[in-house]
Structures are given as structure tokens and as C-alpha cells.
Design a protein around this motif. Structure first.
Motif, short mmCIF file in Angstrom:
data_model
loop_
_atom_site.label_atom_id
_atom_site.label_comp_id
_atom_site.label_asym_id
_atom_site.label_seq_id
_atom_site.Cartn_x
_atom_site.Cartn_y
_atom_site.Cartn_z
N TYR A 102 -28.43 5.13 -29.13
CA TYR A 102 -27.10 5.60 -28.76
C TYR A 102 -27.07 5.77 -27.25
CZ TYR A 102 -25.58 6.59 -33.49
OH TYR A 102 -25.20 6.49 -34.79
N GLY A 103 -25.94 5.41 -26.66
CA GLY A 103 -25.78 5.56 -25.22
C GLY A 103 -24.31 5.63 -24.87
N ARG A 104 -24.04 5.77 -23.58
CA ARG A 104 -22.68 5.82 -23.06
C ARG A 104 -22.49 4.68 -22.09
NH1 ARG A 104 -23.58 9.03 -20.11
NH2 ARG A 104 -22.90 10.31 -18.96
N TYR A 105 -21.27 4.16 -22.07
CA TYR A 105 -20.90 3.21 -21.03
C TYR A 105 -20.49 4.00 -19.79
CZ TYR A 105 -20.64 -0.94 -24.06
OH TYR A 105 -20.93 -2.00 -24.88
N GLN A 106 -21.08 3.68 -18.66
CA GLN A 106 -20.72 4.27 -17.38
C GLN A 106 -20.06 3.16 -16.56
OE1 GLN A 106 -24.73 5.35 -16.43
NE2 GLN A 106 -24.52 7.38 -17.32
N VAL A 107 -18.79 3.33 -16.24
CA VAL A 107 -18.01 2.29 -15.56
C VAL A 107 -17.88 2.63 -14.08
CG1 VAL A 107 -15.81 1.07 -15.50
CG2 VAL A 107 -16.74 1.85 -17.70
N PHE A 108 -18.13 1.63 -13.23
CA PHE A 108 -17.95 1.82 -11.79
C PHE A 108 -17.45 0.53 -11.16
CE2 PHE A 108 -22.34 0.48 -12.33
CZ PHE A 108 -22.55 -0.40 -11.29
N ASP A 165 -14.18 8.14 -14.42
CA ASP A 165 -14.35 9.12 -15.49
C ASP A 165 -13.97 8.45 -16.80
OD1 ASP A 165 -14.74 11.48 -16.85
OD2 ASP A 165 -12.76 12.25 -16.39
N PHE A 166 -14.90 7.69 -17.36
CA PHE A 166 -14.67 6.93 -18.59
C PHE A 166 -15.83 7.20 -19.53
CE2 PHE A 166 -15.33 3.22 -21.24
CZ PHE A 166 -14.06 3.00 -21.75
N THR A 167 -15.52 7.49 -20.79
CA THR A 167 -16.56 7.77 -21.77
C THR A 167 -16.35 6.93 -23.01
OG1 THR A 167 -16.72 10.04 -20.99
CG2 THR A 167 -17.69 9.58 -23.12
N GLN A 168 -17.38 6.18 -23.38
CA GLN A 168 -17.39 5.46 -24.65
C GLN A 168 -18.82 5.46 -25.15
OE1 GLN A 168 -15.46 1.60 -24.73
NE2 GLN A 168 -16.71 0.95 -26.45
N ARG A 184 -7.42 -1.66 -15.68
CA ARG A 184 -6.77 -0.71 -16.59
C ARG A 184 -7.52 0.62 -16.63
NH1 ARG A 184 -5.88 -3.78 -22.09
NH2 ARG A 184 -5.14 -1.69 -22.66
N ILE A 185 -8.85 0.57 -16.61
CA ILE A 185 -9.64 1.80 -16.58
C ILE A 185 -9.41 2.54 -15.26
CG2 ILE A 185 -12.01 2.70 -16.48
CD1 ILE A 185 -12.74 0.53 -18.55
N ALA A 186 -9.32 1.79 -14.15
CA ALA A 186 -9.07 2.40 -12.84
C ALA A 186 -7.72 3.12 -12.80
CB ALA A 186 -9.13 1.33 -11.75
N LYS A 187 -6.76 2.62 -13.56
CA LYS A 187 -5.44 3.26 -13.63
C LYS A 187 -5.44 4.49 -14.54
CE LYS A 187 -2.77 -0.93 -12.82
NZ LYS A 187 -1.84 -1.90 -13.42
N GLY A 188 -6.55 4.69 -15.27
CA GLY A 188 -6.66 5.87 -16.13
C GLY A 188 -6.29 5.62 -17.58
N GLU A 189 -6.10 4.36 -17.96
CA GLU A 189 -5.76 4.05 -19.35
C GLU A 189 -6.94 4.36 -20.27
OE1 GLU A 189 -3.97 0.28 -20.32
OE2 GLU A 189 -3.04 0.15 -18.34
N SER A 190 -6.61 4.79 -21.47
CA SER A 190 -7.64 5.05 -22.48
C SER A 190 -7.76 3.80 -23.35
CB SER A 190 -7.25 6.27 -23.32
OG SER A 190 -8.21 6.48 -24.31
N LEU A 191 -8.89 3.15 -23.31
CA LEU A 191 -9.09 1.94 -24.09
C LEU A 191 -10.54 1.83 -24.52
CD1 LEU A 191 -10.53 -0.31 -21.99
CD2 LEU A 191 -8.25 -0.22 -21.05
#
Length: 126
Positions: A28-34, A15-18, A74-81
Motif C-alpha cells: 500500500y502506498g500514496r501517490y505524491q503529485v508534483f 496537496d493530492f492524496t490517493q 486538473r490536479i493543479a487547479k484543485g480538482e478531485s479526481l
């Protein structure tokens, strides 16, 4: 006595949005991280994961990038970056085209190499 075990590949979407402006298509687009991984399961219970790799896919043109493992953790741990361009390495898949054409008349998008829009018949600009 017998054991039921198996080795399978898995995928977890974070659940990451940038929001970004894509370097490839200019939209314009969004990064979808998996993350992809291999897992050993005993009696259908995941016990051990290895071969973890983090990826970013753009929502606009589906360009796929491999993400720096430290940023991915860091994203997997839920950090906002914020993901920077130097954190990404473009992944090239043979035979896969991730460049899309968009019809200026009706908005239809395709990655096929059509000269004319299959929906409205207007000539594509490029």
C-alpha cells in the motif's frame, strides 16, 4: 540602470492524496503529485513559467511516473479526481534503483543490494 533577472528550475508539490496498491512492490502506498518547471524571475519575482511537467511518486517504493499533462493541470487547479494506471508513464533514471528490500524480522527497508539485513543480520528473502 540594470536588471536583476535569473532563470531557475522549480518544483511544486500538490496537496493530492490517493491510496493505491503499488504495481512495482505490491505494498500500500500514496501517490505524491508534483510539478517541475523553469521560471524567469525579475528582481526575485517569478514572472514566467515554462517547461511544466507533472510527476507522480509512490510513497512505498519511490517509483517515479510522468503524469498525463491534462490530468496534472486538473490536479493543479484543485480538482478531485482519480489517477488511473493509463495516465502514468514510468520514468527510468539510469543508475537509480527504486526497488526496496524489507527485512521480515525488523522491518528495515533499503534499496542497497545487501544479502543480509544491516540492522539485525537476518538474510533477506529476495
Amino acid at each position: 540602470m540594470f536588471f536583476m533577472m535569473g532563470i531557475t528550475d522549480g518544483r511544486k508539490v500538490f496537496d493530492f492524496t490517493q491510496t493505491v496498491i503499488c504495481n512495482i512492490c505490491g505494498k500500500y502506498g500514496r501517490y505524491q503529485v508534483f510539478m517541475t518547471y523553469t521560471v524567469l524571475s525579475l528582481f526575485f519575482i517569478p514572472c514566467f513559467k515554462w517547461n511544466k511537467r507533472f510527476y507522480v511518486q509512490t510513497s512505498c517504493c519511490n517509483t517515479l511516473y510522468e503524469l498525463d499533462p491534462e490530468i496534472g493541470k486538473r490536479i493543479a487547479k484543485g480538482e478531485s479526481l482519480e489517477i488511473r494506471p493509463d495516465d502514468l508513464t514510468k520514468v527510468n533514471i539510469p543508475g537509480y534503483s527504486n526497488t526496496y528490500k524489507r527485512c521480515s524480522n525488523c522491518g528495515y527497508e533499503t534499496n542497497e543490494d545487501f544479502e543480509f539485513c544491516p540492522k539485525c543480520g537476518i538474510k533477506f528473502w529476495g
